[in-house]
Design a protein around this motif. Sequence first.
Motif, short mmCIF file in Angstrom:
data_model
loop_
_atom_site.label_atom_id
_atom_site.label_comp_id
_atom_site.label_asym_id
_atom_site.label_seq_id
_atom_site.Cartn_x
_atom_site.Cartn_y
_atom_site.Cartn_z
N CYS A 36 0.84 -1.18 0.00
CA CYS A 36 0.00 0.00 0.00
C CYS A 36 0.88 1.24 0.00
O CYS A 36 2.05 1.18 0.37
CB CYS A 36 -0.95 0.01 1.18
SG CYS A 36 -0.14 -0.11 2.77
N GLY A 37 0.32 2.31 -0.46
CA GLY A 37 1.03 3.58 -0.52
C GLY A 37 0.33 4.60 0.34
O GLY A 37 -0.16 4.29 1.42
N LYS A 38 0.27 5.81 -0.17
CA LYS A 38 -0.29 6.93 0.58
C LYS A 38 -1.75 6.71 0.94
O LYS A 38 -2.23 7.17 1.97
CB LYS A 38 -0.15 8.20 -0.27
CG LYS A 38 0.24 9.40 0.50
CD LYS A 38 0.77 10.53 -0.37
CE LYS A 38 0.05 10.77 -1.67
NZ LYS A 38 0.63 11.94 -2.38
N GLN A 39 -2.49 6.02 0.04
CA GLN A 39 -3.92 5.82 0.30
C GLN A 39 -4.16 4.63 1.23
O GLN A 39 -5.29 4.22 1.45
CB GLN A 39 -4.68 5.61 -1.02
CG GLN A 39 -4.76 6.84 -1.91
CD GLN A 39 -3.46 7.11 -2.67
OE1 GLN A 39 -2.64 6.22 -2.84
NE2 GLN A 39 -3.26 8.35 -3.08
N LYS A 40 -3.08 4.04 1.71
CA LYS A 40 -3.15 2.92 2.66
C LYS A 40 -3.96 1.75 2.12
O LYS A 40 -4.63 1.03 2.87
CB LYS A 40 -3.75 3.38 3.98
CG LYS A 40 -2.90 4.46 4.63
CD LYS A 40 -3.53 5.00 5.87
CE LYS A 40 -2.69 6.14 6.43
NZ LYS A 40 -3.42 6.99 7.32
N THR A 85 -3.17 8.25 -12.45
CA THR A 85 -4.10 8.12 -11.32
C THR A 85 -3.35 7.53 -10.13
O THR A 85 -2.27 6.94 -10.31
CB THR A 85 -5.30 7.21 -11.65
OG1 THR A 85 -4.79 5.97 -12.16
CG2 THR A 85 -6.19 7.83 -12.71
N VAL A 86 -3.90 7.66 -8.94
CA VAL A 86 -3.24 7.14 -7.76
C VAL A 86 -3.07 5.64 -7.91
O VAL A 86 -3.88 4.96 -8.53
CB VAL A 86 -4.02 7.44 -6.45
CG1 VAL A 86 -4.06 8.93 -6.19
CG2 VAL A 86 -5.40 6.82 -6.48
N GLY A 87 -1.95 5.14 -7.37
CA GLY A 87 -1.70 3.71 -7.41
C GLY A 87 -0.86 3.25 -8.60
O GLY A 87 -0.70 2.06 -8.82
N ASP A 88 -0.31 4.19 -9.37
CA ASP A 88 0.51 3.80 -10.52
C ASP A 88 1.81 3.12 -10.08
O ASP A 88 2.44 2.43 -10.88
CB ASP A 88 0.85 5.03 -11.38
CG ASP A 88 -0.25 5.35 -12.37
OD1 ASP A 88 -1.12 4.49 -12.58
OD2 ASP A 88 -0.21 6.45 -12.94
MG LIG Z 1 -1.40 5.20 -3.72
#
Ligand SMILES: [Mg+2]
Length: 113
Positions: A36-40, A85-88
């Motif tokens: 996971c990244g910033k968006q957990k 988009t987020v999650g790339d």
């Molecule tokens: Mg992310």
Amino acid sequence: MKKVEAIIRAEAFLSLREALCLRGFSGLTVSEAAGCGKQKGKQGIFRGNKFELQLVPRVKVEMIIDDGQVEDIIDLIVEHCSTDTVGDGKIFIYPVEDVIRIRTGERGKKAVL
Ligand SMILES: [Mg+2]
Ligand SMILES: Nc1ncnc2c1ncn2[C@@H]1O[C@H](COP(=O)(O)OP(=O)(O)OP(=O)(O)O)[C@@H](O)[C@H]1O
């Protein structure tokens, strides 16, 4: 030498692989990953599970390359793996001390190519 580790979307891998082959990069390691990244791990999908943190499946690509190829590889990965988009995903660059081709005993640059 450097190690390039890219965590990318699985669906981006085939086109990245093709582009790498065309540029003459043959050696790589791929594995399934989850993280996971910033968006957990939240993907904007409500899964009915309170606030449980999710792990999102990804593909991890690892390559050992010459210092001079790092920027090229980064450009290639960004070109093929970005959807804006987020999650790339992310790219991590590490220094590499040595490489040994087991069959021949070649070391360093000679063992990478
Ligand atoms: Mg992310
Ligand atoms: N700091 C980190 N350390 C290790 N792995 C990470 C890190 N950040 C992201 N990852 C890995 O990369 C994957 C994709 O991360 P992601 O692209 O969502 O990063 P992000 O920082 O949230 O950026 P964005 O806001 O664009 O989504 C994660 O599922 C995780 O496997």
